[in-house]
Scaffold this motif. Structure first.
Motif, mmCIF file in Angstrom:
data_model
loop_
_atom_site.group_PDB
_atom_site.id
_atom_site.type_symbol
_atom_site.label_atom_id
_atom_site.label_comp_id
_atom_site.label_asym_id
_atom_site.label_seq_id
_atom_site.Cartn_x
_atom_site.Cartn_y
_atom_site.Cartn_z
ATOM 1 N N THR A 46 59.095 58.135 40.434
ATOM 2 C CA THR A 46 59.160 56.711 40.150
ATOM 3 C C THR A 46 59.320 55.981 41.468
ATOM 4 O O THR A 46 60.191 56.316 42.276
ATOM 5 C CB THR A 46 60.357 56.375 39.240
ATOM 6 N N GLN B 254 60.724 53.325 43.539
ATOM 7 C CA GLN B 254 61.904 52.473 43.362
ATOM 8 C C GLN B 254 61.862 51.219 44.227
ATOM 9 O O GLN B 254 62.338 50.156 43.800
ATOM 10 C CB GLN B 254 63.178 53.274 43.668
ATOM 11 N N ARG C 72 63.619 46.293 45.599
ATOM 12 C CA ARG C 72 63.851 47.337 44.610
ATOM 13 C C ARG C 72 63.562 46.863 43.176
ATOM 14 O O ARG C 72 63.614 45.671 42.873
ATOM 15 C CB ARG C 72 65.305 47.820 44.680
ATOM 16 N N ASN C 73 63.246 47.847 42.338
ATOM 17 C CA ASN C 73 63.128 47.560 40.907
ATOM 18 C C ASN C 73 64.424 46.915 40.413
ATOM 19 O O ASN C 73 65.525 47.333 40.789
ATOM 20 C CB ASN C 73 62.872 48.844 40.125
ATOM 21 N N ASN C 74 64.280 45.902 39.569
ATOM 22 C CA ASN C 74 65.423 45.108 39.154
ATOM 23 C C ASN C 74 65.517 45.097 37.623
ATOM 24 O O ASN C 74 64.693 44.473 36.946
ATOM 25 C CB ASN C 74 65.278 43.673 39.693
ATOM 26 N N ASN C 75 66.481 45.814 37.105
ATOM 27 C CA ASN C 75 66.627 45.887 35.649
ATOM 28 C C ASN C 75 67.023 44.553 35.036
ATOM 29 O O ASN C 75 66.752 44.286 33.861
ATOM 30 C CB ASN C 75 67.657 46.956 35.268
ATOM 31 N N THR C 76 67.661 43.703 35.814
ATOM 32 C CA THR C 76 68.127 42.416 35.288
ATOM 33 C C THR C 76 66.960 41.460 35.080
ATOM 34 O O THR C 76 66.799 40.856 34.010
ATOM 35 C CB THR C 76 69.155 41.784 36.238
ATOM 36 N N THR C 77 66.102 41.317 36.103
ATOM 37 C CA THR C 77 64.951 40.395 35.990
ATOM 38 C C THR C 77 63.742 41.068 35.342
ATOM 39 O O THR C 77 62.800 40.383 34.939
ATOM 40 C CB THR C 77 64.545 39.885 37.385
ATOM 41 N N GLY C 78 63.762 42.407 35.280
ATOM 42 C CA GLY C 78 62.615 43.134 34.727
ATOM 43 C C GLY C 78 61.520 43.354 35.738
ATOM 44 O O GLY C 78 60.464 43.916 35.411
ATOM 45 N N GLU C 79 61.741 42.937 36.994
ATOM 46 C CA GLU C 79 60.707 43.131 38.016
ATOM 47 C C GLU C 79 60.732 44.581 38.510
ATOM 48 O O GLU C 79 61.800 45.174 38.702
ATOM 49 C CB GLU C 79 60.941 42.179 39.183
ATOM 50 N N GLU C 80 59.547 45.114 38.719
ATOM 51 C CA GLU C 80 59.432 46.481 39.231
ATOM 52 C C GLU C 80 58.073 46.629 39.905
ATOM 53 O O GLU C 80 57.220 45.749 39.851
ATOM 54 C CB GLU C 80 59.567 47.488 38.090
#
Length: 1010
Positions: free
Chosen positions: A582, A584, A590-598
């Protein structure tokens, strides 16, 4: 074309000193009727119409020799040209059962039992075997099978015979133009001039200036007296009709389809009277065509099978020469419709009881308005508003209204709307970029579709070459498919396309990112064979990564990035050669779980098919890493805030071919095979060589028996491997612009490019690696030499082989390839159990039945046939199935012992047909479908498959069996393309489909075949 403007006098000298001797120069008087003769290569007597080129020559009294053209497979007559799959040039006569195939001068229908009934221009009957006797007076009894539209070869006149040594032969010109049909097939009329020249041929035409002999014939017709009608005649109509140019529509009484009919025909004249009439159609149900019609009744007076009375059409006192609906009329034409019986093949007018007499007057229309120019034509079409707006914004309107000529590849409004959000607005605000793109859609000459398909590149007004690719899916210019062709304008032609073309030098606004996108990288990298190591952030182990992968590309860019092992791989991935990761982060983003950006990876504009680290790359690939959110399962590129664009310019290995191949883990079989064939030293030499190397997976697609045969036969292995070797260094940049390359055996290998993808002999090139002494092209199939000793049941027509794919479509096991080829290759996965060609040594036949039998069971229909296998390919399940019922429209493969033979038309000729209310139909599916003709006569492919319309792309067939499992297909045809594409590849309108023969038809989308 030569225009015959000056008659050559006897003994006159040509400019080059050649003397032309005139053997004949006079007029012959021809009357309706026939004569008989026996060709020099046949023992049968043929009946010939006096009103033909043959009849005119016969009337001169000159001595001449003729041979019948019958020595062709599938009982077809004509000249075979080209390779073993060569194009057929000629006319189709009759099969060995006497069943008529080809054009008929008569209106023939059949009842539910298949018996021939009715006729307008002749008396057609049939014997107990279905053989037809009598047509237009040309057939005298049930044994005169060979009188129907047979084509002949003129071998000699006055003992001056065709000479293969000097190349001199007799060539026919009619009214100064080369004869359009084979000798015997050209009708003549009053005043025609026929010139028979004995000379050589240059560029497909007679070299008249070198002619040594000539025969000049002028035709005069002796008028016939119209028979007097009976005394008790009821006249239903006797007046003049006024016809105007145009059409009308009607529904025949035996059909539910609307037919569009030209007013300037016999049926148009009858329609204009206002009389009530009935018409039926027979043969092929071709929407919007008027042929193959029968006049059933006028004013309630119907054809009567009991009394033998029916309606006959006379035009200007002579019985109509064509089927009802096929006879054109002009100003002053007189049409007489007689209701009577038939005597000696003609209407008995003295017995007529009803008559409709019509005189035609043509009303002249105003001169049509001048043809619109390209801009006006596009405006009227209504679906090019965005294109026209762009042309106006780029100040190109006056240019495209100019004299031209131009060819415009016009994207529809839908094509422009498919561009990423904001692209159109950005282009309209950038005149230079917009002009650059629009001129890439325009050529400075008129190129019709028949011209386009024969080109590799088109020079545009923008200056770049626009590539052309003709595939089974369609005709492509660049990445766009031509969906409507040949829209004519006064100053050029428009071809409608389904995508906007972007020149390499022009700007292609990337799928439009957000306004605040940050570009982290936009450059090119070259990759060198080898590995690098990295430690995922969620592991303590280091992994060796192949440079020739997506992760290798990112590493070569020098960007700082982090990866993690995919969760389901941790703890067991240490021994894997390719590990999924993956991505990262890149450059600390970095991939951001809060904003959903990846991070999302796109390769050549499409989402990567595999997990990160598992995607191999090749020269020419573009990789885009987008940092954005996900919408609908894909990256929302328009919302991206970061992007890294990386182009792969070249893959290179600092080694020669064999060491470089040894370093690739998926080429071990090839390396071993080269050593066995004693080719290692050659391929490690100076070269340079370009080698098409099949991957291990490609070799594994071969049946085990074939692999063992190759490895145990050094000579054969050397032959097959050498077929893969080309002398010279051909990189990606060179191959992308080539049509073919020649291997060291002298064989020409076809090269095609669609987008960034390259195929060689229809086999995909998955990777291209530049090495010290040449180039390696890794391919996903093994190429088989056309003259190799590989058993035909393991060989494809194009050189590729599937797991068990055959040259002729015979199957011997589990077939795995998903791509179609010119040989009947399907994308199925298994056969019908134990019926595999590994166990079969007989001959394969590909057949179909064009009707539904009363009893369709195999036990009944093949009860007297000694066969070893009968299979059908189901395009829905992609499986080969056992057959218990033989259904119409389907194509079946049957294997019979060698020397036994199987003739489907003979086998099913006496089968009782089922009485049906509606024609049979069959669901077809995307990919190759095994189909047959829908009618019991030979018709053009475009007629046979008209129900499929544009949903079919390619046709292959019919199959001509050879010895055991060998054989070949006669034709390859492409739907919507006119003319010869190359060798045996024809447009579908030239491709004829025969009853009782099987064909492979490539379908783009699910449809109903009827």
């Amino acid at each position: 074309m030569f225009l015959l403007s000056v008659a050559t006098c006897p003994g006159s000298a040509q400019e080059d000193g050649t003397t032309t001797i005139e053997l004949y120069n006079s007029t012959v008087n021809l009357t309706q009727g026939n004569f008989t003769f026996t060709p020099e290569n046949d023992t049968e007597t043929y009946t010939i119409d006096n009103l033909t080129d043959f009849g005119a020559l016969n009337a001169t009294g000159l001595e001449f020799n003729v041979s019948v053209m019958r020595d062709l497979p599938e009982n077809m007559t004509g000249n075979m040209t080209g390779n073993e799959n060569g194009d057929m040039n000629g006319n189709i006569t009759d099969d060995e059962n006497g069943n008529m195939i080809g054009d008929m001068n008569g209106n023939i229908t059949d009842d539910e039992n298949g018996n021939m009934i009715g006729d307008m221009n002749g008396n057609i009957t049939d014997d107990e075997n279905g053989n037809m006797a009598g047509m237009n007076g040309n057939m005298s009894n049930a044994t005169a099978d060979n009188t129907a539209n047979v084509s002949f070869a003129l071998e000699g006149i006055e003992n001056i015979t065709n000479n293969n040594t000097t190349g001199e032969m007799w060539l026919i010109y009619i009214n100064g133009e080369p004869a359009e049909e084979d000798f015997g097939m050209n009708n003549v009329s009053d005043g025609d001039n026929l010139s028979f020249w004995y000379t050589t041929e240059e560029s497909g035409e007679a070299a008249i200036e070198n002619a040594t002999y000539v025969v000049n014939i002028t035709v005069a017709m002796e008028e016939e007296m119209e028979p007097l009608p009976a005394q008790n005649l009821t006249v239903l109509y006797n007046d003049t009709v006024n016809l105007t140019e145009g059409n009308f529509t009607f529904i025949p009484e035996n059909s539910t389809q609307n037919y569009t009919v030209d007013n300037f025909t016999d049926i148009g004249a009858l329609n204009a009277t206002g009389l009530q009439y009935n018409v039926s159609v027979h043969g092929v149900n071709l929407t919007n065509m008027t042929n193959m019609s029968v006049l059933e009744g006028i004013e309630g007076i119907r054809n009567n099978n009991e009394t033998g009375e029916s309606w006959f059409v006379y035009i200007n006192g002579t019985q109509a020469g064509e089927d009802f609906g096929m006879n054109p009329v002009s100003n002053g034409t007189n049409l007489s419709f007689w209701y009577t019986d038939e005597e000696n093949g003609v209407a008995a007018l003295d017995n007529a009881t009803y008559l409709a007499n019509i005189t035609v007057a043509i009303e002249e229309l105003e001169e049509p308005a001048e043809e619109n120019d390209i801009i006006e034509t596009a405006t009227e079409a209504g679906n090019f508003s965005i294109l026209l707006t762009a042309i106006e914004a780029a100040n190109l309107t006056d240019t495209l209204k100019g004299e031209g000529p131009f060819t415009v590849f016009a994207p529809t409004d839908e094509a422009f709307s498919a561009l990423p959000n904001g692209t159109i607005e950005a282009l309209l605000n950038d005149t230079d970029a917009l002009t650059n793109i629009l001129l890439y859609h325009v050529a400075g000459e008129r190129l019709m579709a028949e011209d386009v398909v024969n080109l590799t590149n088109i020079t545009t007004l923008q200056g770049e070459e626009l590539p052309v690719n003709v595939t089974e899916e369609g005709v492509f210019v660049g990445e766009a498919e031509i969906i409507v062709q040949d829209v004519n304008a006064s100053n050029g032609v428009i071809h409608v396309i389904d995508a906007v073309l972007i020149p390499e030098e022009g700007m292609e606004p990337e799928p439009e990112p957000g306004q605040n996108v940050t570009e982290q990288y936009n450059d090119t990298v070259s990759l060198t064979e080898g590995n690098f190591t990295l430690m995922p952030e969620n592991s303590t182990e280091s992994y060796a990564i192949n440079n020739f992968t997506d992760i290798g590309v990112l590493n070569a860019a020098g960007l700082d990035f982090n990866v993690s092992l995919m969760q389901n791989m941790t703890g067991n991935a240490a021994n894997m050669t390719a590990v999924p990761f993956t991505l990262q982060s890149i450059e600390g983003i970095r991939n951001n779980n809060t904003t959903g950006e990846e991070w999302f990876l796109y390769i050549n504009g499409e989402p990567a098919e595999e997990d990160f680290g598992m995607n191999n790359v090749s020269a020419g690939d573009n990789l885009s890493f987008w940092y954005t959110i996900e919408e609908g399962g894909e990256a929302a590129v328009e919302n991206a805030s970061y992007v890294a664009n990386i182009n792969v310019s070249e893959l290179r290995a600092n080694a020669n071919i064999i060491p470089a191949a040894q370093n690739q883990t998926n080429l071990t079989v090839f390396v071993d095979a080269v050593q066995t064939a004693n080719l290692t030293q050659t391929l490690d030499g100076t070269g340079p060589y370009t080698v098409c190397i099949p991957s291990d997976e490609a070799f594994n697609k071969l049946p085990e028996g074939t692999r063992n045969q190759l490895m145990n036969n050094t000579t054969l292995l050397n032959q097959v491997l050498s077929y893969h070797v080309v002398s010279g260094r051909y990189t990606y940049e060179q191959l992308i612009g080539m049509n073919n390359i020649t291997n060291i055996q002298g064989n020409v290998l076809q090269v095609n490019a669609i987008g960034n993808n390259i195929t060689i002999q229809n086999v995909s090139v998955t990777q291209i690696i530049v090495v010290n002494n040449g180039v390696i092209c890794i391919i996903d199939e093994v190429l088989i030499p056309p003259d190799g000793e590989i058993p035909a049941d393991n060989q494809t027509d194009g050189g590729q082989i599937d797991d068990n794919q055959t040259d002729g479509g015979q199957m011997d096991g589990n077939q795995t390839d998903g791509d179609q080829i010119d040989g009947g290759q399907m994308d199925g996965n298994q056969t019908d159990g134990n019926q595999t060609a590994d166990n079969l040594t007989g001959d394969w036949y590909f057949f179909s039945v064009p009707f539904e039998a009363n009893n369709t069971s195999v036990e009944y229909l093949l009860s007297d046939v000694n066969y070893t296998s009968l299979i059908y390919y189901n395009a829905s399940t992609k499986l080969f199935e056992e057959v218990t019922e033989i259904e119409p429209l389907k194509g079946y493969w049957i294997n019979v012992p060698a020397e036994t033979g199987f003739n489907a038309s003979e086998q099913f000729s006496s089968v009782e047909k089922k009485q049906i209310e509606a024609p049979p139909s069959l669901q077809v599916y995307p990919g190759w479908n095994a189909l047959g003709s829908p009618v019991n006569e030979t018709v053009p492919a475009e007629a046979a498959f008209i129900a499929l319309n544009n949903s079919y792309a390619k046709i292959v067939g019919p199959w001509v069996p050879g010895n055991n499992t060998t054989g070949y297909y006669q034709y390859v045809g492409y739907n919507g393309l006119n003319g010869t594409i190359g060798e045996n590849q024809l447009g579908a309108d030239e491709f004829e489909v025969e009853p009782y023969e099987g064909y492979w038809v490539f379908i783009r989308q699910e449809n109903l075949y009827a």
